[in-house]
Design a protein around this motif. Structure first.
Motif, PDB file in Angstrom:
ATOM      1  N   ASP A   1       0.826  -1.202   0.000  1.00 14.29           N
ATOM      2  CA  ASP A   1       0.000   0.000   0.000  1.00 14.29           C
ATOM      3  C   ASP A   1       0.864   1.258   0.000  1.00 14.29           C
ATOM      4  O   ASP A   1       2.036   1.243   0.385  1.00 14.29           O
ATOM      5  N   LYS A   2       0.234   2.351  -0.403  1.00 12.17           N
ATOM      6  CA  LYS A   2       0.959   3.615  -0.472  1.00 12.17           C
ATOM      7  C   LYS A   2       1.391   4.079   0.917  1.00 12.17           C
ATOM      8  O   LYS A   2       2.467   4.673   1.080  1.00 12.17           O
ATOM      9  N   GLU A   3       0.581   3.790   1.963  1.00  9.91           N
ATOM     10  CA  GLU A   3       0.944   4.194   3.321  1.00  9.91           C
ATOM     11  C   GLU A   3       2.224   3.517   3.780  1.00  9.91           C
ATOM     12  O   GLU A   3       3.070   4.131   4.453  1.00  9.91           O
ATOM     13  N   ILE A   4       2.395   2.245   3.413  1.00 11.02           N
ATOM     14  CA  ILE A   4       3.611   1.529   3.788  1.00 11.02           C
ATOM     15  C   ILE A   4       4.817   2.135   3.090  1.00 11.02           C
ATOM     16  O   ILE A   4       5.888   2.317   3.691  1.00 11.02           O
ATOM     17  N   VAL A   5       4.677   2.489   1.814  1.00 12.42           N
ATOM     18  CA  VAL A   5       5.790   3.094   1.076  1.00 12.42           C
ATOM     19  C   VAL A   5       6.146   4.453   1.667  1.00 12.42           C
ATOM     20  O   VAL A   5       7.329   4.810   1.802  1.00 12.42           O
TER      21      VAL A   5
ATOM     22  N   LEU B   1      15.176   2.643  -0.377  1.00 17.91           N
ATOM     23  CA  LEU B   1      14.384   1.628  -1.079  1.00 17.91           C
ATOM     24  C   LEU B   1      12.967   2.125  -1.335  1.00 17.91           C
ATOM     25  O   LEU B   1      12.417   1.947  -2.442  1.00 17.91           O
ATOM     26  N   GLY B   2      12.341   2.754  -0.339  1.00 20.69           N
ATOM     27  CA  GLY B   2      11.005   3.302  -0.548  1.00 20.69           C
ATOM     28  C   GLY B   2      10.989   4.406  -1.587  1.00 20.69           C
ATOM     29  O   GLY B   2      10.055   4.511  -2.389  1.00 20.69           O
ATOM     30  N   ALA B   3      12.035   5.271  -1.583  1.00 20.96           N
ATOM     31  CA  ALA B   3      12.097   6.334  -2.586  1.00 20.96           C
ATOM     32  C   ALA B   3      12.250   5.760  -3.994  1.00 20.96           C
ATOM     33  O   ALA B   3      11.627   6.247  -4.949  1.00 20.96           O
ATOM     34  N   PHE B   4      13.065   4.713  -4.139  1.00 22.49           N
ATOM     35  CA  PHE B   4      13.256   4.096  -5.459  1.00 22.49           C
ATOM     36  C   PHE B   4      11.951   3.471  -5.961  1.00 22.49           C
ATOM     37  O   PHE B   4      11.584   3.599  -7.131  1.00 22.49           O
ATOM     38  N   TYR B   5      11.214   2.798  -5.063  1.00 27.51           N
ATOM     39  CA  TYR B   5       9.944   2.181  -5.460  1.00 27.51           C
ATOM     40  C   TYR B   5       8.908   3.245  -5.823  1.00 27.51           C
ATOM     41  O   TYR B   5       8.182   3.100  -6.809  1.00 27.51           O
ATOM     42  N   LEU B   6       8.856   4.347  -5.032  1.00 29.06           N
ATOM     43  CA  LEU B   6       7.893   5.402  -5.343  1.00 29.06           C
ATOM     44  C   LEU B   6       8.236   6.088  -6.656  1.00 29.06           C
ATOM     45  O   LEU B   6       7.329   6.495  -7.398  1.00 29.06           O
ATOM     46  N   ARG B   7       9.521   6.223  -6.959  1.00 31.15           N
ATOM     47  CA  ARG B   7       9.907   6.828  -8.242  1.00 31.15           C
ATOM     48  C   ARG B   7       9.460   5.977  -9.412  1.00 31.15           C
ATOM     49  O   ARG B   7       9.134   6.503 -10.481  1.00 31.15           O
ATOM     50  N   LEU B   8       9.408   4.643  -9.243  1.00 29.18           N
ATOM     51  CA  LEU B   8       8.988   3.765 -10.330  1.00 29.18           C
ATOM     52  C   LEU B   8       7.478   3.737 -10.503  1.00 29.18           C
ATOM     53  O   LEU B   8       6.977   3.641 -11.625  1.00 29.18           O
ATOM     54  N   THR B   9       6.739   3.824  -9.408  1.00 26.48           N
ATOM     55  CA  THR B   9       5.295   3.573  -9.464  1.00 26.48           C
ATOM     56  C   THR B   9       4.440   4.787  -9.158  1.00 26.48           C
ATOM     57  O   THR B   9       3.248   4.772  -9.465  1.00 26.48           O
ATOM     58  N   GLY B  10       4.984   5.834  -8.546  1.00 26.34           N
ATOM     59  CA  GLY B  10       4.162   6.949  -8.104  1.00 26.34           C
ATOM     60  C   GLY B  10       3.836   7.936  -9.200  1.00 26.34           C
ATOM     61  O   GLY B  10       4.443   7.941 -10.286  1.00 26.34           O
ATOM     62  N   THR B  11       2.873   8.798  -8.902  1.00 31.32           N
ATOM     63  CA  THR B  11       2.523   9.871  -9.827  1.00 31.32           C
ATOM     64  C   THR B  11       3.566  10.985  -9.743  1.00 31.32           C
ATOM     65  O   THR B  11       4.411  11.011  -8.846  1.00 31.32           O
ATOM     66  N   VAL B  12       3.456  11.938 -10.658  1.00 31.70           N
ATOM     67  CA  VAL B  12       4.446  13.011 -10.694  1.00 31.70           C
ATOM     68  C   VAL B  12       4.361  13.873  -9.438  1.00 31.70           C
ATOM     69  O   VAL B  12       5.375  14.235  -8.828  1.00 31.70           O
ATOM     70  N   ALA B  13       3.138  14.184  -9.018  1.00 30.50           N
ATOM     71  CA  ALA B  13       2.975  15.016  -7.831  1.00 30.50           C
ATOM     72  C   ALA B  13       3.498  14.301  -6.588  1.00 30.50           C
ATOM     73  O   ALA B  13       4.158  14.917  -5.731  1.00 30.50           O
ATOM     74  N   ASP B  14       3.230  13.001  -6.450  1.00 35.45           N
ATOM     75  CA  ASP B  14       3.722  12.245  -5.285  1.00 35.45           C
ATOM     76  C   ASP B  14       5.241  12.156  -5.292  1.00 35.45           C
ATOM     77  O   ASP B  14       5.882  12.213  -4.230  1.00 35.45           O
ATOM     78  N   VAL B  15       5.829  12.005  -6.467  1.00 33.60           N
ATOM     79  CA  VAL B  15       7.281  11.898  -6.544  1.00 33.60           C
ATOM     80  C   VAL B  15       7.941  13.166  -6.021  1.00 33.60           C
ATOM     81  O   VAL B  15       8.841  13.123  -5.172  1.00 33.60           O
TER      82      VAL B  15
END
Length: 392
Positions: A83-87, A102-116
């Motif tokens: 889930d996004k809360e865990i990331v 590790l969380g930043a790398f995963y969010l960069r791959l899967t997150g939206t532009v605003a979340d990144v």
């Protein structure tokens, strides 16, 4: 089964989340011992324990391009899709820097532009050191903020192609993001206010050391505090210059650079157009030269063919005239000569019809054979020799 994506996982950027890692790298991860032994059966809760054991980052290394545990855990996160809360908790973890990375790398791959931009930009203030394994297997020292800057500005990290994101100034212009605010800006403003408040006191009261002693402040502590302020001010200036350089590529300076690039591209297009025109002119000249040469060759072949045809026509005409003359000569010889020429093989057959004709005329006249005919005389002699009577 161990390599399949969770059936409940959503598609990321229109594809399977595991496809964000290139196929060759993904196959290397599936074949690694760390994936088979340590990543089998992991869930979003048990993944945290494995992430806490990380001691370096990196992609693949060595001659066989073996993956690092960091990359294996990133692929496992793509497979189970936490889930996004865990990331976000991974990113906000300040005790374990590799869990944060590790969380930043995963969010960069899967997150939206605003979340990144929202969750990764605050990590610019994390200056802790981390180890990174290079492609030759050696380690190098880097920092968390440098790793975050690589994620936000580069297209490739840890042997993985990062999805493209829009520039920050575009999102600011559209209202999606607010202008970036530095974490040291508040401290800098407080220092400026303290300076403004302290300047009149220095002018009105020259004996400041006595006031410091009366207030319980020592000049040594004041000097140390001033050094710390200078050091913080230099640090803030350094980061502000770096942020200014980064924003300059996207602001007015960036627009000026874009104009320079457009001007350079226009000049390059003009030069390319001139070179293309020269190439076309050279090609046309070569074509015209080849066409003229081909035309001369064709005319020469046509002349040779015409000469050959005229010779063959003259030969055939001469042959026909010679045959016609020979035929006429034979006809004249056949008509003009009473007796056929000697030495001809066809003399006998030509004389036989005349003799038969003469015999028929004699028979038709009703007269008997002439006794003085040499043939009759010879025939009678022959008949007499065999005992027969003469002819009648």
């Amino acid at each position: 089964m161990a390599n399949r994506t969770d059936p409940l996982a959503r598609s990321i950027h229109g594809t399977n989340p595991q496809n964000l890692v290139e196929k060759i790298v993904r196959a290397k991860i599936y074949q690694s011992n760390y994936w088979k032994e340590q990543c089998f059966g992991l869930t979003a809760e048990t993944l945290v324990d494995k992430a806490m054991e990380l001691d370096h980052t990196g992609g693949t290394h060595g001659g066989n391009r073996r993956p690092t545990p960091f990359l294996c855990l990133a692929l496992k996160m793509l497979q189970i899709q936490p889930d996004k809360e865990i990331v976000v908790e991974f990113i906000k973890n300040e005790d374990y820097k590799y869990v944060r990375v590790l969380g930043a790398f995963y969010l960069r791959l899967t997150g939206t532009v605003a979340d990144v931009y929202q969750y990764l930009e605050p990590l610019y203030n994390d200056y802790r050191k981390i180890r990174q394994k290079l492609s030759d297997g050696k380690f190098t020292l880097t920092h968390v903020d440098e790793f975050i800057d690589e994620l936000l500005t580069k297209d490739y990290s840890c042997d993985t192609a990062l999805p493209r994101i829009q520039k920050r100034w575009i999102l600011e212009a559209s209202g999606t993001l607010e202008p970036r605010r530095s974490a040291l800006e508040d401290d800098f403003e407080e220092e400026e206010e303290d300076k403004e408040d302290g300047q009149p006191m220095d002018v009105d009261e020259p004996n400041t050391h006595e006031k410091d002693h009366l207030r319980g402040r020592s000049p040594t502590k004041e000097r140390d505090r001033e050094r710390e302020r200078d050091r913080d001010r230099k640090h803030e200036r350094h980061h502000r210059d770096r942020d200014h350089d980064r924003d300059r590529d996207h602001g007015d300076y960036g627009r000026g650079r874009e104009r320079d690039r457009d001007r350079d591209r226009g000049r390059e297009r003009d030069r390319e157009r001139d070179r293309e025109r020269d190439r076309h002119r050279i090609r046309d000249d070569d074509y015209n030269r080849d066409r003229d040469r081909d035309g001369r060759e064709r005319e020469r072949r046509d002349r040779d063919r015409g000469r050959h045809r005229s010779r063959s026509r003259s030969r055939s005409r001469d042959r026909r005239e010679r045959d016609r003359e020979v035929g006429e000569l034979r006809k004249r010889r056949g008509r003009g000569s009473a007796s056929p020429p000697r030495g001809r093989a066809d003399d006998g057959p030509r004389e036989e019809p005349k003799k038969r004709k003469e015999k028929k005329e004699k028979k038709g006249s009703g007269k008997g054979p002439d006794p003085n005919d040499p043939e009759i005389i010879e025939m009678n002699k022959l008949r007499a020799s065999i005992g027969l009577g003469p002819l009648k």
